[in-house]
Design an enzyme around this catalytic site. Sequence first.
Site, PDB file in Angstrom:
ATOM      1  N   ASP A  10       0.825  -1.202   0.000  1.00  0.00           N
ATOM      2  CA  ASP A  10       0.000   0.000   0.000  1.00  0.00           C
ATOM      3  C   ASP A  10       0.866   1.262   0.000  1.00  0.00           C
ATOM      4  OD1 ASP A  10      -2.339   1.377   0.109  1.00  0.00           O
ATOM      5  OD2 ASP A  10      -3.086   0.402   1.924  1.00  0.00           O
ATOM      6  N   CYS A  50      -7.038   3.634  -3.351  1.00  0.00           N
ATOM      7  CA  CYS A  50      -7.131   2.220  -2.947  1.00  0.00           C
ATOM      8  C   CYS A  50      -8.212   1.392  -3.616  1.00  0.00           C
ATOM      9  CB  CYS A  50      -7.451   2.103  -1.473  1.00  0.00           C
ATOM     10  SG  CYS A  50      -6.040   2.039  -0.448  1.00  0.00           S
ATOM     11  N   HIS A  87     -10.079  -3.571  -1.083  1.00  0.00           N
ATOM     12  CA  HIS A  87     -10.296  -2.577  -0.031  1.00  0.00           C
ATOM     13  C   HIS A  87     -11.507  -3.042   0.770  1.00  0.00           C
ATOM     14  CE1 HIS A  87      -9.674   1.334   1.790  1.00  0.00           C
ATOM     15  NE2 HIS A  87     -10.983   1.398   1.915  1.00  0.00           N
ATOM     16  N   ASP A 127       5.363   0.563  -6.523  1.00  0.00           N
ATOM     17  CA  ASP A 127       5.538   1.933  -7.056  1.00  0.00           C
ATOM     18  C   ASP A 127       6.513   2.466  -8.112  1.00  0.00           C
ATOM     19  OD1 ASP A 127       5.020   4.456  -4.655  1.00  0.00           O
ATOM     20  OD2 ASP A 127       3.764   2.796  -4.976  1.00  0.00           O
TER      21      ASP A 127
END
Length: 508
Positions: A51, A90, A144, A340
């Site tokens: 996350d 998310c 989520h 990322d």
Amino acid sequence: MAAARLCLCLFLFLCLLRLPRDAFAAGPAVAGPGAGRGPGDGMNVLFIIVDDLRPVLGCYGDKLVKSPNIDQLASQSMVFSNAYAQQAVCAPSRVSFLTGRRPDTTRLYDFYSYWRVHAGNYSTMPQYFKENGYVTLSVGKVFHPGVSSNYSDDYPYSWSIPPFHPSAEKHENDKTCRGKDGKLHANLVCPVNVTEMPEGTLPDIQSTEEAIHLLNVMKTTRQKFFLAVGYHKPHIPLRYPQEFLKLYPLENITLAPDPWVPKKLPSVAYNPWMDIRQRDDVEALNVSFPYGPLPDDFQRQIRQSYYAAVSYLDVQIGLLLSALDDAGLSNNTIVVFTADHGQSKKVVELVSLFPTLAELAGLQVPPACPEMSFGVVLCTEGRSIVHYFNISEGKVEEGKEGCDDTDRCFNEEPVAFSQYPRPADTPQWNSDKPKLKDIRIMGYSMRTIDYRYTVWVQFDPNNFSANFEDVHAGELYMMENDPNQDYNIYDNTSHGWFFKNLLGFLKH
Ligand SMILES: *[C@@H]1O[C@H](CO)[C@@H](O)[C@H](O)[C@H]1NC(C)=O
Ligand SMILES: *[C@@H]1O[C@H](CO)[C@@H](O)[C@H](O)[C@H]1NC(C)=O
Ligand SMILES: *[C@@H]1O[C@H](CO)[C@@H](O)[C@H](O)[C@H]1NC(C)=O
Ligand SMILES: *[C@@H]1O[C@H](CO)[C@@H](O)[C@H](O)[C@H]1NC(C)=O
Ligand SMILES: *[C@@H]1O[C@H](CO)[C@@H](O)[C@H](O)[C@H]1NC(C)=O
Ligand SMILES: *[C@@H]1O[C@H](CO)[C@@H](O)[C@H](O)[C@H]1NC(C)=O
């Protein structure tokens, strides 16, 4: 406060994909459905979702961070740098890559609808593996939680057994951070003594323990599995075992290279970071809305704790991958780590993970979606990218360059698309994550190796329609001269060509 619990997740890049060494030694034979790999002969999948991880990893060139376990995984993996999420929030992001459909098709831009009843009864990637004989397992934050996965992480459709949630998860936003005043606060910067935490643990530690337990069960039962493990850190609050702070002396922490608000940034594009402002320590700073800035010394503390949280995550990944080795499962398990950033050349989209993993596991590749696909249960808007891989000697590398897939290419360049909603032209308290009913503007971005082009257009939430004749603002950044995207040249460039291509794609 419920709103403070919702998260904003920046899944910008798919980071790493590791294939088992021996299984693919036969080479390109894998690149195609039915290429000698019968049903029941598939690979396992370990799908790790992190996350809000940005390219603060050794394998992406960061010099300060200590991430030996992820770097080790990277050294055995195909490393993607330009792998884009379809919406950097998310719930929409996860629903998008888990169903293989874009937010305009899942119609989820916020946290408050379940696609099966709101948009279409789309099959998910884990569901597809489950229907093809896999045991599918979810640990931690994969979907989520909440309405967007029907309060069940889409169980029973997606998973063979009820998803596991770490019990310590419920304390994430509690006042557990020791402040300078000796009292406990709900801070952004939150190094903790784990033994003093409620239940004496942290959620990601529990998730690792459960995932290791499940790997050992899978080893014993010898069933094919798709195990998704979702980690909470380094998402805010930056709550992690305090010993990781020692790795990063404050005097070694640099400030962001470009902390200012770019002069020509349209106000609609600015994110006023409401999530951060709601934490006790940030609130106490009385930072002006919407542009700040945060004091330099606090910026340094945030960055220090972010690095520390990444190293804490790295230890979890190390434990998980060692357990995979120890269970003798590394040989026949594909490992995907989504996060990322980085520097491989290929531009890819997370919406392509579903068909790519299906193909790698030897399943039939789900068909590409037709133009109108709301009624189609099984199709994907991404494309398998396996034909880009060069698989030999048990190693997977970037293979062929250029473009095979005309749908996703312009001028022989692969392109990624993403979108982001806004409530207004100027920063508001809800600019980070407007509810569907408040969305007035949608930003659509097109990214290649060379540029990012974004148009912010009028959006009507009642019929989910974007009006490209009503452009509120635009952005154009040329990556070669402006890698940090600080100089918007939209207003002094003729961008008709970009606009035409973006529109052409969205109408597909
Ligand atoms: C949606 O799909 C699931 C799984 O394929 C199926 O069990 C369910 O009946 C479907 N629901 C509707 C309303 O069609
Ligand atoms: C969502 O969950 C509720 C409660 O468990 C259940 O009754 C309902 O059928 C679920 N929705 C779908 C589409 O499966
Ligand atoms: C952490 O807390 C435990 C229990 O209060 C204490 O015994 C220990 O000394 C603390 N550790 C550190 C490094 O402060
Ligand atoms: C901090 O920076 C100094 C000077 O560059 C370096 O020698 C030292 O190893 C760094 N410390 C850590 C923990 O990275
Ligand atoms: C916060 O800042 C504003 C101006 O930016 C000022 O008017 C206000 O008094 C400050 N509040 C506190 C509690 O310092
Ligand atoms: C896994 O790899 C090891 C060493 O490369 C090999 O000895 C073993 O037979 C392999 N196991 C499977 C199930 O392929």
